[in-house]
Design a protein around this motif. Structure first.
Motif, mmCIF file in Angstrom:
data_model
loop_
_atom_site.group_PDB
_atom_site.id
_atom_site.type_symbol
_atom_site.label_atom_id
_atom_site.label_comp_id
_atom_site.label_asym_id
_atom_site.label_seq_id
_atom_site.Cartn_x
_atom_site.Cartn_y
_atom_site.Cartn_z
ATOM 1 N N LEU A 146 7.715 -39.955 -42.849
ATOM 2 C CA LEU A 146 7.154 -38.604 -42.949
ATOM 3 C C LEU A 146 6.013 -38.401 -41.961
ATOM 4 O O LEU A 146 5.817 -37.291 -41.446
ATOM 5 N N LEU A 147 5.271 -39.462 -41.675
ATOM 6 C CA LEU A 147 4.222 -39.387 -40.658
ATOM 7 C C LEU A 147 4.835 -39.107 -39.289
ATOM 8 O O LEU A 147 4.351 -38.253 -38.533
ATOM 9 N N LEU A 148 5.919 -39.812 -38.978
ATOM 10 C CA LEU A 148 6.622 -39.573 -37.709
ATOM 11 C C LEU A 148 7.226 -38.173 -37.676
ATOM 12 O O LEU A 148 7.219 -37.508 -36.637
ATOM 13 N N LEU A 149 7.743 -37.729 -38.816
ATOM 14 C CA LEU A 149 8.385 -36.416 -38.865
ATOM 15 C C LEU A 149 7.364 -35.299 -38.628
ATOM 16 O O LEU A 149 7.685 -34.283 -38.000
ATOM 17 N N GLY A 150 6.144 -35.487 -39.144
ATOM 18 C CA GLY A 150 5.106 -34.492 -38.914
ATOM 19 C C GLY A 150 4.800 -34.340 -37.433
ATOM 20 O O GLY A 150 4.639 -33.220 -36.922
ATOM 21 N N ARG A 151 4.749 -35.453 -36.734
ATOM 22 C CA ARG A 151 4.512 -35.415 -35.287
ATOM 23 C C ARG A 151 5.693 -34.789 -34.567
ATOM 24 O O ARG A 151 5.542 -33.994 -33.636
ATOM 25 N N TYR A 152 6.902 -35.147 -35.007
ATOM 26 C CA TYR A 152 8.131 -34.602 -34.408
ATOM 27 C C TYR A 152 8.190 -33.084 -34.602
ATOM 28 O O TYR A 152 8.579 -32.338 -33.701
ATOM 29 N N ARG A 153 7.782 -32.626 -35.764
ATOM 30 C CA ARG A 153 7.782 -31.198 -36.068
ATOM 31 C C ARG A 153 6.857 -30.435 -35.119
ATOM 32 O O ARG A 153 7.194 -29.358 -34.634
ATOM 33 N N ARG A 154 5.682 -31.013 -34.860
ATOM 34 C CA ARG A 154 4.705 -30.342 -34.000
ATOM 35 C C ARG A 154 5.141 -30.302 -32.539
ATOM 36 O O ARG A 154 4.837 -29.351 -31.818
ATOM 37 N N LYS A 155 5.871 -31.318 -32.105
ATOM 38 C CA LYS A 155 6.247 -31.415 -30.698
ATOM 39 C C LYS A 155 7.605 -30.783 -30.399
ATOM 40 O O LYS A 155 7.955 -30.588 -29.233
ATOM 41 N N ASN A 156 8.382 -30.488 -31.428
ATOM 42 C CA ASN A 156 9.732 -29.953 -31.219
ATOM 43 C C ASN A 156 9.928 -28.714 -32.095
ATOM 44 O O ASN A 156 10.525 -28.777 -33.169
ATOM 45 N N LYS A 157 9.436 -27.596 -31.626
ATOM 46 C CA LYS A 157 9.505 -26.383 -32.433
ATOM 47 C C LYS A 157 10.939 -25.936 -32.691
ATOM 48 O O LYS A 157 11.242 -25.374 -33.738
ATOM 49 N N ARG A 158 11.840 -26.190 -31.750
ATOM 50 C CA ARG A 158 13.232 -25.782 -31.953
ATOM 51 C C ARG A 158 13.894 -26.564 -33.089
ATOM 52 O O ARG A 158 14.882 -26.118 -33.664
ATOM 53 N N ALA A 159 13.348 -27.749 -33.371
ATOM 54 C CA ALA A 159 13.916 -28.558 -34.447
ATOM 55 C C ALA A 159 13.646 -27.949 -35.811
ATOM 56 O O ALA A 159 14.208 -28.372 -36.812
ATOM 57 N N LEU A 160 12.763 -26.937 -35.864
ATOM 58 C CA LEU A 160 12.468 -26.276 -37.133
ATOM 59 C C LEU A 160 13.460 -25.168 -37.452
ATOM 60 O O LEU A 160 13.527 -24.684 -38.575
ATOM 61 N N ARG A 161 14.224 -24.757 -36.459
ATOM 62 C CA ARG A 161 15.135 -23.628 -36.649
ATOM 63 C C ARG A 161 16.297 -24.008 -37.563
ATOM 64 O O ARG A 161 16.972 -25.005 -37.343
ATOM 65 N N ARG A 162 16.510 -23.199 -38.590
ATOM 66 C CA ARG A 162 17.602 -23.460 -39.536
ATOM 67 C C ARG A 162 18.928 -22.975 -38.969
ATOM 68 O O ARG A 162 18.991 -21.981 -38.256
ATOM 69 N N LYS A 163 19.970 -23.684 -39.323
ATOM 70 C CA LYS A 163 21.319 -23.307 -38.915
ATOM 71 C C LYS A 163 21.937 -22.472 -40.026
ATOM 72 O O LYS A 163 22.430 -22.998 -41.019
ATOM 73 N N GLU A 164 21.887 -21.153 -39.877
ATOM 74 C CA GLU A 164 22.365 -20.244 -40.916
ATOM 75 C C GLU A 164 23.827 -19.875 -40.696
ATOM 76 O O GLU A 164 24.266 -19.659 -39.573
ATOM 77 N N ALA A 165 24.570 -19.785 -41.787
ATOM 78 C CA ALA A 165 25.973 -19.378 -41.701
ATOM 79 C C ALA A 165 26.074 -17.870 -41.529
ATOM 80 O O ALA A 165 25.256 -17.119 -42.061
ATOM 81 N N PHE A 166 27.084 -17.437 -40.802
ATOM 82 C CA PHE A 166 27.320 -16.001 -40.637
ATOM 83 C C PHE A 166 27.777 -15.424 -41.973
ATOM 84 O O PHE A 166 28.717 -15.934 -42.588
ATOM 85 N N PRO A 167 27.117 -14.371 -42.465
ATOM 86 C CA PRO A 167 27.499 -13.806 -43.774
ATOM 87 C C PRO A 167 28.832 -13.058 -43.709
ATOM 88 O O PRO A 167 28.983 -12.099 -42.955
#
Length: 389
Positions: A146-167
């Motif tokens: 989780l410590l690594l993930l926090g750093r990854y989250r801050r450095k990779n903003k695109r990794a936060l984007r959710r993959k939403e299904a087309f309704p």
């Protein structure tokens, strides 16, 4: 100091005969840890008095229980099988033990997923599934990952984007159902019923394929569905009333499919089943040879594949979001939200937890935001009008 000086430092020494030396007795060791709980008057367990003496009969499961436990472990979610399969393959490549894994292995695998550039939500889901797959008392510590993930989250903003299904709302669903049953074949009857049911049920694909005929009652104006539980209502049985609509024709499509199964001699077990090219339903024995885990039940992935097939066959287009079976759930929620359904009505229809923000934030708000244009209030600029003034 000389050797003679060293000898002079020995005092109170005594010579003894061979065999008279006795090792000092060690004090009994306390057999306790932070989880130990004792009642008043109960003796603290020590190495001299450890408590009950367990034998092999207290440790080994009998054959019937061991078999039942093995079967229970095999009937796990497809997501868990996928996560553990990938983890076990990676561990084999690295020469590390997958189950139970060490915290070091667990942390390194998380970093491996980050190096692949996966979404934060995907990484968290995989790591949760892997950790919960470990034996009791042998789960790895997630704090380092989780410590690594926090750093990854801050450095990779695109990794936060959710993959939403087309309704898949009604304007998309209706052409898909018509295309599926255009040839008037049993597999089309199954698929059109599966599409109509998935939309009205607002279920997850695994809930659709796990449904039994005994749990469904088709009336003239609605379909009743009994659920022992679902993902958000563990241990809570429910009876759902799926009212029919003229454009959906849920009653007609479900009745046609169930009547066809009855003609094949099938009146119990899964509602949605494999259909051969000739229209027949494979026997349970045949399915058991090919589908060793699911048997007569379809895989959730099958629903996903059929949704994609009929979406493409109907020549429909998306806004860039991917087509998947989850689009049926998203489509139903979107149609409700866009037509002024209350939060309570949305939660009830999709069986979300009370107060859940998911239906509004993920399905309704994006559509409303796409249609909203505050600049419509601004008059169109007309340079000629300024010149005339």
């Amino acid at each position: 100091m000389t050797l003679h000086d060293q000898d002079e430092e020995i005092v109170d020494a005594e010579l003894v005969e061979d065999g008279e030396l006795v090792r000092a007795a060690l004090a009994p060791r306390l057999l306790i840890d932070r989880h130990t709980v004792l009642r008043p008057g109960e003796r603290i367990p020590t190495s001299d008095n450890p408590g009950p003496g367990y034998t092999e009969r207290d440790l080994y499961l009998n054959e019937a229980t061991a078999k039942a436990l093995k079967e229970a472990e095999e009937v796990e979610s497809p997501q868990r099988r996928t996560a553990m399969g990938l983890f076990e393959a990676w561990c084999a490549e690295q020469g590390q033990v997958a189950k139970p894994c060490t915290t070091k292995t667990y942390t390194e695998y998380a970093h491996h997923l980050m190096e692949r550039g996966l979404k934060v939500s995907t990484i968290k889901n995989y790591m949760s599934l892997i950790r919960s797959s470990m034996p009791p008392g042998k789960k790895p510590d997630p704090s380092l990952y989780l410590l690594l993930l926090g750093r990854y989250r801050r450095k990779n903003k695109r990794a936060l984007r959710r993959k939403e299904a087309f309704p898949i709302t009604l304007p998309y669903l209706v052409p898909m159902m018509k295309k599926a049953e255009a040839d008037n074949r049993p597999i089309g009857w199954r698929d059109s019923a599966m599409l109509a049911f998935g939309y009205r049920f607002l279920g997850r694909s695994v809930e659709d394929v796990d449904l039994d005929i005994e749990d469904v009652t088709v009336l003239d104006d609605m379909v009743l569905v009994w659920l022992a539980e679902d993902m958000t209502h563990k241990g809570e049985e429910q009876t759902l009333y799926l009212h029919d609509r003229e454009d959906l024709q849920l009653v007609f499509r479900m009745r046609r499919w169930l009547d066809y199964l009855a003609e094949q001699g099938i009146t119990s077990g899964p509602v949605f089943r494999e259909v051969k090219r000739n229209g027949s339903i494979p026997s349970s024995e045949t399915r058991a040879k090919r589908a060793t885990k699911r048997g007569d039940y379809l895989r959730p992935q099958t629903v996903n594949d059929r949704v994609k097939l009929w979406f493409a066959a109907a020549d429909l287009k998306t806004d860039g979001r991917p087509v998947s079976s989850h689009g049926l759930r998203a489509g139903g929620a979107t149609d409700l939200g866009m037509n002024e359904a209350t939060n309570e009505e949305l939660e009830l229809a999709g069986r979300w937890k009370k107060g859940s923000r998911i239906p509004r934030e993920r399905y309704v708000r994006p559509v409303k935001n796409a249609k909203a244009d505050p600049f419509k209030k601004v008059p169109t600029h007309n340079p000629d009008a300024q010149t005339q003034e």
